[in-house]
Design an enzyme around this catalytic site. Structure first.
Site, PDB file in Angstrom:
ATOM      1  N   SER A 183      37.875  45.043  37.295  1.00  0.00           N
ATOM      2  CA  SER A 183      38.452  44.817  38.618  1.00  0.00           C
ATOM      3  C   SER A 183      38.929  46.116  39.254  1.00  0.00           C
ATOM      4  CB  SER A 183      39.633  43.845  38.525  1.00  0.00           C
ATOM      5  OG  SER A 183      40.214  43.695  39.808  1.00  0.00           O
TER       6      SER A 183
ATOM      7  N   LYS B  42      38.899  37.386  33.733  1.00  0.00           N
ATOM      8  CA  LYS B  42      38.556  37.974  35.042  1.00  0.00           C
ATOM      9  C   LYS B  42      38.360  36.873  36.095  1.00  0.00           C
ATOM     10  CE  LYS B  42      37.490  41.053  38.160  1.00  0.00           C
ATOM     11  NZ  LYS B  42      36.526  40.603  39.077  1.00  0.00           N
TER      12      LYS B  42
ATOM     13  N   HIS C  16      41.741  35.877  37.102  1.00  0.00           N
ATOM     14  CA  HIS C  16      42.252  36.992  37.923  1.00  0.00           C
ATOM     15  C   HIS C  16      41.782  36.794  39.368  1.00  0.00           C
ATOM     16  CE1 HIS C  16      41.368  40.761  40.042  1.00  0.00           C
ATOM     17  NE2 HIS C  16      42.396  41.303  39.419  1.00  0.00           N
ATOM     18  N   ASN C  17      40.508  36.488  39.525  1.00  0.00           N
ATOM     19  CA  ASN C  17      39.975  36.313  40.875  1.00  0.00           C
ATOM     20  C   ASN C  17      40.538  35.069  41.560  1.00  0.00           C
ATOM     21  OD1 ASN C  17      38.479  38.554  40.193  1.00  0.00           O
ATOM     22  ND2 ASN C  17      36.603  37.794  41.104  1.00  0.00           N
TER      23      ASN C  17
ATOM     24  N   GLU D 255      43.711  36.092  42.808  1.00  0.00           N
ATOM     25  CA  GLU D 255      43.391  36.961  43.962  1.00  0.00           C
ATOM     26  C   GLU D 255      43.149  36.102  45.217  1.00  0.00           C
ATOM     27  OE1 GLU D 255      40.213  39.954  43.166  1.00  0.00           O
ATOM     28  OE2 GLU D 255      39.154  39.033  44.836  1.00  0.00           O
TER      29      GLU D 255
HETATM   30  C1  6PG Z   1      37.814  42.701  41.782  1.00  0.00           C
HETATM   31  C2  6PG Z   1      37.281  41.727  42.786  1.00  0.00           C
HETATM   32  C3  6PG Z   1      35.784  41.764  42.778  1.00  0.00           C
HETATM   33  C4  6PG Z   1      35.143  41.151  44.009  1.00  0.00           C
HETATM   34  C5  6PG Z   1      35.486  39.711  44.199  1.00  0.00           C
HETATM   35  C6  6PG Z   1      35.168  39.239  45.585  1.00  0.00           C
HETATM   36  O1  6PG Z   1      38.576  42.261  40.943  1.00  0.00           O
HETATM   37  O2  6PG Z   1      37.482  43.877  41.870  1.00  0.00           O
HETATM   38  O3  6PG Z   1      37.721  40.450  42.486  1.00  0.00           O
HETATM   39  O4  6PG Z   1      35.355  41.206  41.582  1.00  0.00           O
HETATM   40  O5  6PG Z   1      35.501  41.873  45.128  1.00  0.00           O
HETATM   41  O6  6PG Z   1      34.754  39.010  43.272  1.00  0.00           O
HETATM   42  O7  6PG Z   1      35.001  37.903  45.491  1.00  0.00           O
HETATM   43  P1  6PG Z   1      34.599  36.988  46.680  1.00  0.00           P
HETATM   44  O8  6PG Z   1      33.355  37.590  47.295  1.00  0.00           O
HETATM   45  O9  6PG Z   1      34.360  35.677  46.060  1.00  0.00           O
HETATM   46  O10 6PG Z   1      35.746  37.027  47.630  1.00  0.00           O
END
Ligand code: 6PG
Length: 468
Positions: free
Chosen positions: A128, A183, A186-187, A190
């Site tokens: 990430s 991960k 984590h997302n 996010e």
């Molecule tokens: C990270 C982000 C990366 C990516 C996302 C975007 O941790 O660096 O999460 O993995 O930018 O997956 O996800 P979406 O396109 O689903 O918003």
């Protein structure tokens, strides 16, 4: 000469990651079928004894020292399988393959099983921090065989972001797909944090009448305090970005349709599968879907009246907003970490939640001051399944939930959708309620389907011939 490390996929992420590895003192070889990507890496790398690249699989594999350490940074899905298949005939037993993309955790389990039969080690690793993180120091979440991790550990520790105390933001997290699962969550967190930030922006601009300059200032100030985080920091910068195509700020020109690549949705879907509530994340996924229905939204907007916005004191609103965002962020972490605790049992990942909070403190998208406190809470008591039970978090929530309540009520009165915050609040109210009305649901289920119910006053399973 033989290179220490190999990277397949020299898109922005792969190129930045391999440059980071080379800069950390490990000679590296890249591979991509695209000639321009190969040339771009060679020219950016400067010295081909340190970092080199090729379009040829055989040449790539032959150039790596044994056991080979090959990382793939290619789009999740079929591309990963096709890269594995193209590499396999050239690999030797004991070589290590690493998938650094946002792969679905079940795909990782399948790949690890298949590769281990061929004597190839496989790690599913969450990375990430976006393009900049890959170049300057990402947070790295490895899962798979613990012994295979030892091969790559020195490289990962050298390239990962360092937290303020100098600790690298990488640690072996668990067997099988533990890295990709962590991960994924984590997302999901996010997604939740981004949705909450968007709602606060909406209330402040529509009800509070704040300009982009004011929003920039407020988010910058928040980033100096307990809300300090990557997402709050970039949000403050977004509000000050000028539109190069014309007058005004870029943010006002961006279409309000959010795309998604699937990790947030997978988090929600899996949370449902394992029975853990993550409503802040669920609604963040749903809101992306609602945002995508822009044509319908624009038409529907004309069909309904909206209540007038009741003006309120700007400073007070900003104060509520700060507290609400803090409360919402806590709920997003709470839910994601609860999901990880359950998944750890369900999938036998043996996750250490304090360790996960520790490696999220820098490099990743959800890095935030709050993670320091989260790490401490789990270090003090590793048995906590939900952060809402941790003494420090009881204080944090008690100090902010009242303002979150006021902000949600106010936003609803003004017809400004704040479902992330409302869901966080409802989650909190439900999770902390000793009495919920689900006794009625049990009665209804038994009434129409003889599904039986349990009683408060005695053990067992009961059925009633209702209405007779
Ligand atoms: C990270 C982000 C990366 C990516 C996302 C975007 O941790 O660096 O999460 O993995 O930018 O997956 O996800 P979406 O396109 O689903 O918003």
């Amino acid at each position: 000469m033989k290179y220490d490390f190999g990277m397949v996929g020299l898109g922005v992420m792969g190129r930045n990651f391999i440059l980071n590895v080379a800069e950390s003192g490990f000679t590296s070889m890249g591979m991509d079928l695209n000639k321009e990507s190969v040339e771009a890496l060679i020219s950016e790398g400067g010295d081909t004894n340190k970092v080199n690249a090729t379009t040829k699989t055989e040449e790539f594999v032959a150039s790596l020292s044994s056991p080979r350490k090959i990382m793939m940074l290619v789009p999740a899905g079929k591309a990963v399988d096709s890269v594995i298949n193209s590499l396999l005939p050239h690999l030797d037993k004991g070589d290590l393959l690493i998938d650094g993309g946002n792969s679905f955790y079940k795909d990782t389990d399948r790949r690890e099983e298949a590769l281990s039969k061929r004597g190839i080690h496989f790690l599913g690793v969450g990375v990430s921090g976006g393009a900049e993180g890959a170049r300057k120091g990402p947070s790295i979440m490895p899962g798979g065989s613990a012994s295979a991790y030892q091969y790559i550990k020195p490289i990962f520790e050298a390239v990962a972001a360092d937290a303020w105390d100098g600790e690298p933001c990488v640690a072996y997290l668990g067997p099988k797909s533990a890295g990709n699962y962590v991960k994924m969550v984590h997302n999901g967190i996010e997604y939740g944090m981004m949705q909450l930030t968007g709602e606060i922006y909406d209330v402040l601009r529509k009800a509070g009448g704040l300009s982009n300059d004011e929003l920039h200032k407020i988010f910058s100030e928040w980033n100096e305090g307990r809300l300090k985080s990557f997402l709050v920091e970039i949000t403050s910068e977004i509000f000050s970005q000028k539109d190069e195509e014309g007058d005004g700020r870029l943010i006002d020109k961006i279409l309000d349709k959010a795309k998604q690549k699937g990790t947030g949705k997978w988090t929600s879907q899996n949370a449902m599968d394992i029975g853990i509530p993550v409503p802040t994340i669920d609604i963040a996924v749903t809101m992306r879907a609602i945002s995508a229905l822009r044509e319908e939204r624009v038409k529907a907007d004309e069909l309904y009246d909206r209540p007038d916005v009741r003006k309120m004191d700007k400073d007070e609103l900003v104060d509520w907003a700060e507290q609400s965002l803090y409360f919402g962020f806590i709920c997003a972490y709470c839910q994601g970490l609860h999901q990880l605790a359950e998944a750890s049992k369900e999938y036998e990942y043996h996750l250490d939640l304090a360790l996960i909070a520790k490696i999220w403190r820098a490099g990743c998208i959800i890095r935030a001051e709050l993670l320091e406190d989260i790490m401490k809470a789990f270090n003090e008591n590793e048995q906590i399944v939900n952060l809402l039970m941790a003494p420090d978090f009881i204080n944090k929530v008690n100090g902010t939930v009242g303002s979150a309540r006021k902000l949600v009520l106010y936003a609803m009165e003004c017809a400004i959708p704040v479902p992330g915050l409302a869901n966080s609040l409802t989650y909190f109210d439900a999770f902390t309620a000793s009495e919920l009305p689900l006794n009625l649901i049990q009665a209804q289920r038994d009434y129409f389907g003889s599904h039986t119910y349990e009683r408060k006053d005695k053990e067992g399973s009961f059925h009633t011939e209702w209405g007779k």
